[in-house]
Design an enzyme around this catalytic site. Structure first.
Site, PDB file in Angstrom:
ATOM      1  CD  GLU A   1       3.670  22.344 -85.626  1.00 23.52           C
ATOM      2  OE1 GLU A   1       2.436  22.357 -85.789  1.00 23.52           O
ATOM      3  OE2 GLU A   1       4.484  22.229 -86.565  1.00 23.52           O
TER       4      GLU A   1
ATOM      5  CG  ASP B   1       2.118  14.262 -86.375  1.00 25.48           C
ATOM      6  OD1 ASP B   1       3.055  14.958 -86.810  1.00 25.48           O
ATOM      7  OD2 ASP B   1       0.973  14.292 -86.862  1.00 25.48           O
TER       8      ASP B   1
END
Length: 529
Positions: free
Chosen positions: A185, A13
């Site tokens: 997302e 991430d």
């Protein structure tokens, strides 16, 4: 050339920011403490782990957080002399509900100290902060919809953040429902040539993962979807070295070049990623229509890319061995859910040794006496030497390959009624306990015991040496594919760790002393594995 991944082993991430000539990447840490790793580079090729953001229990308390919960998807930005770090503390993730609390911390220096957190919302995960040209600040995050008749990834919501009031203000607006790839997302907003660009991750964080783009003249939308989405993916291309490509973040260099850092996975065997999800980088360019593309035209992640037009900047090599001569843990060490404290971990009580006092078992999501580092190479070795005098079978100490409470391999010293002080291997696979009792040996006369793991791809072998003697193998060659993101009953997010630990299930706090820890990576398979 730059070889991907640039951040190896459990570093998912990525969120990148440039401040003058320095580049920083923040990555997720989940249930491991300290929270949020910050990596530093000046040429986008050479990177070092510089610091962590969440270093105090007042900033993050993860006691009881389930496996693969905790700190998800940080977003690192910089504006007007201040660093902003947004993150989610996930308290539950399986089932229809997700408890996802989003916070903001700030610091004038990347190395801190960072402020105590400001609570923002809990409507979904992957929050990101955008600093607009007019001085306004906007939070975007995915919206979690627990209603079974709806898409659980309910879109990307936008709300203004007030610096003065230290809270979100105004109406929350759903600005983007995603593309047909779904599972929308990881939103990041950028502004370029009059357009607001919304970069998202879609397809889930596994092998269908992708990065997609949309744009609008207004921050409130409507957003036009890139006609060639996804702009990055390795979906359905098993021949690629880098899999799971998605969850990206972009940055412009001082030379006017563009880069995207993004999540990838490298399967060790089949579809199993023991190293977890890692960070890669791609060269990007804007086409004539104003859409972002990987330089060269394809949307597949490249294993190797040309260097950027930046002066080369290297860092000193990290030492392979930690002799525990400092009064503080080295930067690569991590603990579970809580910071290390003197009641159970000390480097000063016996100088030159790491002393751990036994607490709870590997099943615990509360107070384990475990300190560990990431496995960052597919072929590697780890060794230590410990002194431990257990009184009974409830006291154990040694070295562990640890994924989570459900999956680990433990080479440990304990005590048995027949063998006395003994050495053996235990493990759990998807929560099922297994003892290698045929391999358990007595080491009653050992004052010290050296332990070693040798890992090659999907296999691990254990070794020991008594009182400074020769290395001797113990136990069978073990298949460790269960120590992977894909190795459990549910998808997981952290990758394998190699750790030192002590348990005292009687509650008396028996201690073990570790003289050193060595971790080395190898490019060539050792003979016999």
């Amino acid at each position: 050339m730059i070889e991907n991944p640039i951040l190896t082993g459990f570093n998912p991430d990525p969120s990148i920011v440039r401040v003058d000539e320095d580049y920083y990447i923040a990555t997720s840490t989940f249930e491991w403490f300290p929270g949020v790793q910050i990596h530093h580079s000046r040429d986008l090729k050479h990177w070092r782990l510089l610091t962590h953001v969440l270093t105090e229990e007042s900033q993050i308390n993860m006691v009881g957080d389930p496996d693969s919960c905790g700190i998800w998807a940080p977003c690192l930005t910089y504006d007007n002399g201040l660093f902003y770090l947004i993150y989610t503390d996930v308290k539950s993730r399986l089932g229809v509900f997700k408890d996802t609390h989003n916070y903001l911390v700030t610091s004038p220096s990347i190395e801190g100290p960072w402020s105590d957190p400001v609570y923002l919302n809990s409507s979904g995960f992957d929050p990101s902060l955008f600093h607009d040209e007019d001085g306004r600040k906007w939070l975007v995050n995915m919206l979690w919809d627990h209603r079974t008749k709806h898409n659980s990834f309910g879109g990307i919501v936008l709300q203004e953040y007030s610096v003065q009031q230290r809270k979100l203000i105004g109406e929350r607006k759903n600005i983007f429902l995603g593309t047909p790839i779904k599972s929308t997302e990881a939103p990041h907003l950028y502004k370029r040539n009059g357009y607001y660009y919304l970069l998202t991750a879609e397809g889930g964080t596994g092998y269908e993962h992708a990065a997609t783009m949309a744009r609008s003249k207004s921050i409130l939308g409507p957003y036009e979807i890139d006609p060639q989405n996804p702009i990055l993916t390795s979906s359905k291309r098993k021949e690629l070295y880098l899999q799971k490509a998605g969850h990206g973040c972009i940055v412009e260099t001082q030379a006017g070049e563009w880069a995207m850092v993004h999540l990838v996975g490298r399967p060790v065997a089949d579809d199993f990623c023991i190293l977890g999800r890692e960070t890669a980088i791609q060269k990007m360019e804007w086409n004539e229509e104003g859409w972002l593309r990987i330089k060269g035209g394809d949307n597949a992640p490249n294993h190797r890319i040309q260097e950027f037009s930046l002066p080369e900047h290297t860092f000193p090599a990290e030492p392979d061995i930690d002799h525990f001569i400092s009064s503080k843990l080295g930067i690569h060490w991590n603990t579970l859910r809580l910071p290390a404290e003197e009641t159970w971990l000390t480097l000063t009580e016996r100088p030159g040794y790491l002393r751990l006092r036994g607490r709870e078992s590997f099943n615990s999501k509360h107070r384990q006496s475990l300190v560990a580092r990431r496995q960052q190479g597919m072929n590697c070795e780890a060794e230590t030497m410990l002194e431990f005098q257990p009184d009974h079978f409830q006291q154990m100490a040694g070295m562990v390959l640890y994924y989570d409470t459900q999956d680990y391999v433990y080479l440990r010293v304990s005590r048995d009624e027949l063998l006395g002080k003994c050495l053996g291997i235990v493990r759990t696979v998807n929560g099922k306990w297994e003892e290698f009792s045929d391999s358990e040996i007595s080491i009653e006369q050992a004052e010290s015991c050296k332990l070693k793991f040798v890992i090659v791809g999907r296999n691990a072998c254990c070794y020991y040496a008594i009182n400074g003697g020769e290395w001797t193998p113990i136990g069978p060659k073990l298949d460790i594919l269960h120590l992977s993101d894909e190795g459990g009953d549910f998808i997981r997010f952290t990758g394998n760790f190699i750790g030192l630990c002590v348990q005292d299930l009687s509650g008396t706090g028996k201690h073990a002393d570790f003289d050193y820890f060595r971790y080395t990576e190898q490019s060539i398979n050792p003979v016999g594995l």
